[in-house]
Design an enzyme around this catalytic site. Sequence first.
Site, PDB file in Angstrom:
ATOM      1  N   HIS A   1       0.815  -1.380   0.048  1.00 45.40           N
ATOM      2  CA  HIS A   1      -0.090   0.111  -0.082  1.00 45.40           C
ATOM      3  C   HIS A   1       0.803   1.218  -0.034  1.00 45.40           C
ATOM      4  CE1 HIS A   1       0.341  -0.334   4.395  1.00 45.40           C
ATOM      5  NE2 HIS A   1       0.464   1.283   4.266  1.00 45.40           N
TER       6      HIS A   1
ATOM      7  N   ASP B   1       0.086  -7.680   1.863  1.00 43.96           N
ATOM      8  CA  ASP B   1       0.784  -6.343   1.747  1.00 43.96           C
ATOM      9  C   ASP B   1       2.213  -6.088   1.809  1.00 43.96           C
ATOM     10  OD1 ASP B   1       0.020  -3.514   1.696  1.00 43.96           O
ATOM     11  OD2 ASP B   1       0.004  -3.499   3.809  1.00 43.96           O
TER      12      ASP B   1
ATOM     13  N   SER C   1       4.730   2.719   7.974  1.00 42.43           N
ATOM     14  CA  SER C   1       4.378   1.480   6.700  1.00 42.43           C
ATOM     15  C   SER C   1       5.583   1.125   6.071  1.00 42.43           C
ATOM     16  CB  SER C   1       3.329   1.799   5.905  1.00 42.43           C
ATOM     17  OG  SER C   1       2.147   1.933   6.734  1.00 42.43           O
TER      18      SER C   1
END
Length: 385
Positions: free
Chosen positions: A120, A150, A228
């Site tokens: 993402h 992910d 992230s």
Amino acid sequence: MPTNGNLPRLILFTLAGVLLVLFLHSFLYHYFPDILQPGYFSADEKREGAEPRAIQARGNLAEDEKSTIELFENSRDSVVFITTRQRVMDAWTRNIFSVPSGTGSGFIWDDLGHIITNLHVIKGASEATVRLADGRDYKASLVGASPAHDIAVLRIGIGFQRPAPVPIGSSHDLKVGQKVFAIGNPFGLDWTLTTGIVSALDRSLPGGDGRTIDNLIQTDAAINPGNSGGPLLDSAGRLIGINTAIYSPSGASAGIGFAVPVDTVNRVVPQIISRGKYIRPAMGITVDSKLNNRLTQFLKVSGVVILNVSQGSAADEAGLRGATLTPEGNIIANDIIIAVDGKPVDSVEKLLARVDSYKVGATITLTILRKGEPFEIPVTLQPGE
């Protein structure tokens, strides 16, 4: 006494005199203070507290502080700052521009220049730039990704002075309560260290594309937008997870962060590097999450109903049976999976997560209910789609 005609004039002159006195006092105070306060700057009349205070010796750092500092200094060069750009078209001129689209974190995987981050972080971007801890910038190319986990793999060409890859740990033996350390770039603030503990294990979260990401590590180490893709480390400085998501009503850290466990990363990443994608292990059965919830509630059981078994598949060779559809349109369950290698499964998502923890070619033992009786059936996993 002054006459009525002279009274306004007297008031005006009085106000002017007061203003003049105030002006002169302010002027002398700012530019000639020694006139108002003789000896103000005199060395013989120093005011108390005018000198800097003496510095008190601190003493040695605590052992846990030393170990945290050493961990950060040893791990910092293995963490990277990722910025992405996206191409957009001007609706009037039809010209295409490249505009910033986001930032994130990542880490060095090997000596070949592979960078691991979250999918993402780069999703929807047309280009990505990787900045190393020493300030060097590199254009990155996309090697491949696994949306189910992910995870994305980038690659940069580092000709010399390669940063060391992050050491790899394990996640199957993690304990709730042990210390963890997150390094990343929250809100674009590069190379930030936060600390916490493992708060829980085996968490599940819905992914951005409707899939569920399973087996996540929950931590209270501060994780914010920009973290992230960065590494979650144990106290030995080993990678134990990829920081991937937070739970927060405000969008900022609320003490509930999640990381993809390193055991998953170490299984998925080599396949992405070699094939450009991750091939999930499968059995050749058809299941459906919504329909399974209705069937198990009706049957008052906890498990996963096998709806169909593909001919010639691993499940077919193992003798698994799919559900039967009656002429009236009713579904009769034959085999219901209730455990994988002794670990219970109560949903389709949990079953897929359990199977996904094995490699293609591995043999697993399914515990199934058939006509209300439990059976154990071995199944050798095949490549999935």
